[in-house]
Design a protein around this motif. Structure first.
Motif, PDB file in Angstrom:
ATOM      1  N   ALA A 179     -13.327   4.049   1.001  1.00 50.59           N
ATOM      2  CA  ALA A 179     -12.629   3.859   2.278  1.00 50.59           C
ATOM      3  C   ALA A 179     -12.275   2.386   2.491  1.00 50.59           C
ATOM      4  O   ALA A 179     -11.207   2.064   2.988  1.00 50.59           O
ATOM      5  N   ARG A 180     -13.178   1.471   2.101  1.00 52.04           N
ATOM      6  CA  ARG A 180     -12.904   0.036   2.255  1.00 52.04           C
ATOM      7  C   ARG A 180     -11.770  -0.409   1.355  1.00 52.04           C
ATOM      8  O   ARG A 180     -11.025  -1.313   1.697  1.00 52.04           O
ATOM      9  N   ASN A 181     -11.644   0.191   0.186  1.00 52.99           N
ATOM     10  CA  ASN A 181     -10.669  -0.267  -0.793  1.00 52.99           C
ATOM     11  C   ASN A 181      -9.357   0.498  -0.751  1.00 52.99           C
ATOM     12  O   ASN A 181      -8.522   0.337  -1.618  1.00 52.99           O
ATOM     13  N   THR A 182      -9.168   1.337   0.246  1.00 52.76           N
ATOM     14  CA  THR A 182      -7.913   2.062   0.393  1.00 52.76           C
ATOM     15  C   THR A 182      -6.873   1.114   0.961  1.00 52.76           C
ATOM     16  O   THR A 182      -7.143   0.377   1.898  1.00 52.76           O
ATOM     17  N   ILE A 183      -5.695   1.110   0.378  1.00 47.55           N
ATOM     18  CA  ILE A 183      -4.625   0.265   0.898  1.00 47.55           C
ATOM     19  C   ILE A 183      -4.119   0.896   2.184  1.00 47.55           C
ATOM     20  O   ILE A 183      -3.700   2.043   2.205  1.00 47.55           O
ATOM     21  N   LYS A 184      -4.179   0.151   3.266  1.00 48.20           N
ATOM     22  CA  LYS A 184      -3.755   0.639   4.574  1.00 48.20           C
ATOM     23  C   LYS A 184      -2.425  -0.004   4.949  1.00 48.20           C
ATOM     24  O   LYS A 184      -2.155  -1.145   4.601  1.00 48.20           O
ATOM     25  N   ALA A 185      -1.613   0.709   5.679  1.00 48.14           N
ATOM     26  CA  ALA A 185      -0.367   0.157   6.202  1.00 48.14           C
ATOM     27  C   ALA A 185      -0.698  -0.780   7.351  1.00 48.14           C
ATOM     28  O   ALA A 185      -1.697  -0.597   8.040  1.00 48.14           O
ATOM     29  N   PRO A 186       0.091  -1.823   7.566  1.00 45.79           N
ATOM     30  CA  PRO A 186      -0.165  -2.730   8.684  1.00 45.79           C
ATOM     31  C   PRO A 186      -0.132  -1.978  10.011  1.00 45.79           C
ATOM     32  O   PRO A 186       0.517  -0.944  10.153  1.00 45.79           O
ATOM     33  N   LEU A 187      -0.823  -2.534  11.021  1.00 46.55           N
ATOM     34  CA  LEU A 187      -0.927  -1.877  12.312  1.00 46.55           C
ATOM     35  C   LEU A 187       0.414  -1.783  13.039  1.00 46.55           C
ATOM     36  O   LEU A 187       0.601  -0.940  13.900  1.00 46.55           O
ATOM     37  N   SER A 188       1.366  -2.650  12.696  1.00 47.58           N
ATOM     38  CA  SER A 188       2.642  -2.651  13.385  1.00 47.58           C
ATOM     39  C   SER A 188       3.499  -1.436  13.015  1.00 47.58           C
ATOM     40  O   SER A 188       4.474  -1.144  13.673  1.00 47.58           O
ATOM     41  N   ILE A 189       3.122  -0.723  11.978  1.00 45.79           N
ATOM     42  CA  ILE A 189       3.891   0.455  11.558  1.00 45.79           C
ATOM     43  C   ILE A 189       3.321   1.672  12.263  1.00 45.79           C
ATOM     44  O   ILE A 189       2.119   1.901  12.268  1.00 45.79           O
ATOM     45  N   SER A 190       4.180   2.456  12.856  1.00 49.28           N
ATOM     46  CA  SER A 190       3.716   3.643  13.581  1.00 49.28           C
ATOM     47  C   SER A 190       3.229   4.694  12.592  1.00 49.28           C
ATOM     48  O   SER A 190       3.641   4.730  11.437  1.00 49.28           O
ATOM     49  N   ALA A 191       2.350   5.565  13.084  1.00 53.49           N
ATOM     50  CA  ALA A 191       1.767   6.592  12.226  1.00 53.49           C
ATOM     51  C   ALA A 191       2.822   7.576  11.747  1.00 53.49           C
ATOM     52  O   ALA A 191       2.700   8.168  10.683  1.00 53.49           O
ATOM     53  N   GLY A 192       3.889   7.772  12.506  1.00 58.42           N
ATOM     54  CA  GLY A 192       4.922   8.726  12.138  1.00 58.42           C
ATOM     55  C   GLY A 192       5.871   8.198  11.081  1.00 58.42           C
ATOM     56  O   GLY A 192       6.631   8.950  10.483  1.00 58.42           O
ATOM     57  N   ASP A 193       5.824   6.919  10.809  1.00 60.97           N
ATOM     58  CA  ASP A 193       6.746   6.311   9.851  1.00 60.97           C
ATOM     59  C   ASP A 193       6.083   6.248   8.475  1.00 60.97           C
ATOM     60  O   ASP A 193       5.758   5.193   7.965  1.00 60.97           O
ATOM     61  N   SER A 194       5.890   7.416   7.863  1.00 62.31           N
ATOM     62  CA  SER A 194       5.152   7.484   6.600  1.00 62.31           C
ATOM     63  C   SER A 194       5.925   6.886   5.436  1.00 62.31           C
ATOM     64  O   SER A 194       5.332   6.372   4.491  1.00 62.31           O
ATOM     65  N   GLU A 195       7.247   6.929   5.491  1.00 60.78           N
ATOM     66  CA  GLU A 195       8.043   6.342   4.410  1.00 60.78           C
ATOM     67  C   GLU A 195       7.824   4.836   4.338  1.00 60.78           C
ATOM     68  O   GLU A 195       7.667   4.272   3.259  1.00 60.78           O
ATOM     69  N   THR A 196       7.805   4.171   5.483  1.00 54.29           N
ATOM     70  CA  THR A 196       7.576   2.731   5.507  1.00 54.29           C
ATOM     71  C   THR A 196       6.178   2.404   5.014  1.00 54.29           C
ATOM     72  O   THR A 196       5.987   1.439   4.284  1.00 54.29           O
ATOM     73  N   ALA A 197       5.196   3.193   5.416  1.00 54.77           N
ATOM     74  CA  ALA A 197       3.825   2.988   4.964  1.00 54.77           C
ATOM     75  C   ALA A 197       3.735   3.145   3.447  1.00 54.77           C
ATOM     76  O   ALA A 197       3.047   2.373   2.771  1.00 54.77           O
ATOM     77  N   LYS A 198       4.436   4.126   2.904  1.00 52.26           N
ATOM     78  CA  LYS A 198       4.436   4.326   1.449  1.00 52.26           C
ATOM     79  C   LYS A 198       5.101   3.156   0.743  1.00 52.26           C
ATOM     80  O   LYS A 198       4.655   2.719  -0.313  1.00 52.26           O
ATOM     81  N   GLU A 199       6.171   2.637   1.325  1.00 53.42           N
ATOM     82  CA  GLU A 199       6.864   1.487   0.731  1.00 53.42           C
ATOM     83  C   GLU A 199       5.974   0.252   0.735  1.00 53.42           C
ATOM     84  O   GLU A 199       5.936  -0.507  -0.236  1.00 53.42           O
ATOM     85  N   VAL A 200       5.267   0.047   1.841  1.00 57.46           N
ATOM     86  CA  VAL A 200       4.353  -1.099   1.932  1.00 57.46           C
ATOM     87  C   VAL A 200       3.237  -0.962   0.889  1.00 57.46           C
ATOM     88  O   VAL A 200       2.897  -1.920   0.193  1.00 57.46           O
ATOM     89  N   ALA A 201       2.678   0.236   0.772  1.00 54.44           N
ATOM     90  CA  ALA A 201       1.612   0.470  -0.211  1.00 54.44           C
ATOM     91  C   ALA A 201       2.133   0.282  -1.631  1.00 54.44           C
ATOM     92  O   ALA A 201       1.461  -0.310  -2.475  1.00 54.44           O
ATOM     93  N   ALA A 202       3.344   0.762  -1.900  1.00 53.84           N
ATOM     94  CA  ALA A 202       3.926   0.612  -3.237  1.00 53.84           C
ATOM     95  C   ALA A 202       4.203  -0.857  -3.538  1.00 53.84           C
ATOM     96  O   ALA A 202       3.975  -1.319  -4.662  1.00 53.84           O
ATOM     97  N   ALA A 203       4.683  -1.612  -2.552  1.00 51.43           N
ATOM     98  CA  ALA A 203       4.947  -3.036  -2.758  1.00 51.43           C
ATOM     99  C   ALA A 203       3.647  -3.795  -3.017  1.00 51.43           C
ATOM    100  O   ALA A 203       3.586  -4.674  -3.886  1.00 51.43           O
ATOM    101  N   GLU A 204       2.589  -3.439  -2.286  1.00 49.43           N
ATOM    102  CA  GLU A 204       1.287  -4.089  -2.492  1.00 49.43           C
ATOM    103  C   GLU A 204       0.744  -3.772  -3.884  1.00 49.43           C
ATOM    104  O   GLU A 204       0.233  -4.648  -4.575  1.00 49.43           O
ATOM    105  N   ARG A 205       0.888  -2.526  -4.298  1.00 49.43           N
ATOM    106  CA  ARG A 205       0.419  -2.131  -5.635  1.00 49.43           C
ATOM    107  C   ARG A 205       1.219  -2.851  -6.719  1.00 49.43           C
ATOM    108  O   ARG A 205       0.655  -3.319  -7.706  1.00 49.43           O
TER     109      ARG A 205
END
Length: 181
Positions: free
Chosen positions: A23-49
């Protein structure tokens, strides 16, 4: 979800600690991204990876460059100072660079051991896993020193490129010996 596994071995931890580590090592989307915006969260996670992958590749290239140049540098060093002094200088400098991590880990292990045992008896240390690791590390260090000294002496009579090739064969030979045994 993308997990980044810690360096320690997961099978050595109790199950609840493994779940907490994951749980600590899971890449999380920044808090400024809404929970409904899963595409942006996936993009952020992919960019971090992708950033982590490029950093790992850069480190690998750096290590390969250091390994490749070490043979030539040792040959040059052996031309100006005796093998024993050159090896002492090389490993003395690397010991100084790595000492902060060694002492930090040693202090943490001592504190944990004292908290777990509530026993300040120094003889307990000689039966501890830390002491076993020190003894095993000392043995590995002796064999490693013998190997490096033999390599440095060998570099006095052969080309650095031949030495690098022969030493790199260990990558092929060790798995073959492991398979045979």
């Amino acid at each position: 979800e993308i997990y980044l596994y810690p360096l320690r071995q997961a099978h050595m931890e109790p199950r609840h600690q493994q779940e907490q580590s994951a749980a600590r090592n899971t890449i999380k989307a920044p808090l400024s991204i809404s929970a409904g915006d899963s595409e942006t969260a996936k993009e952020v996670a992919a960019a971090e990876r992708a950033k982590q992958v490029y950093f790992a590749r850069l480190l690998l290239i750096g290590v390969a460059a250091l390994y490749g140049t070490s043979f030539s540098l040792v040959k040059i060093l052996n031309a100006s100072v005796p093998v024993g002094i050159g090896s002492t200088l090389r490993f003395g400098m690397s010991a100084l660079v790595s000492a902060p991590w060694l002492f930090r880990a040693s202090a943490a292990a001592t504190e944990t051991r004292n908290n777990d045992n509530n026993n300040k008896n120094p003889s307990v240390f000689f039966r501890s896993p830390e002491w076993a690791a020190i003894v095993a590390g000392f043995e590995v260090g002796i064999w490693n020193s013998i190997g490096f000294m033999a390599q440095a002496i060998g570099l006095e009579t052969t080309l650095a490129s031949k030495s690098a090739f022969l030493c790199s064969l260990v990558v092929v030979i060790v798995p073959m010996l492991d398979r045979i045994s």
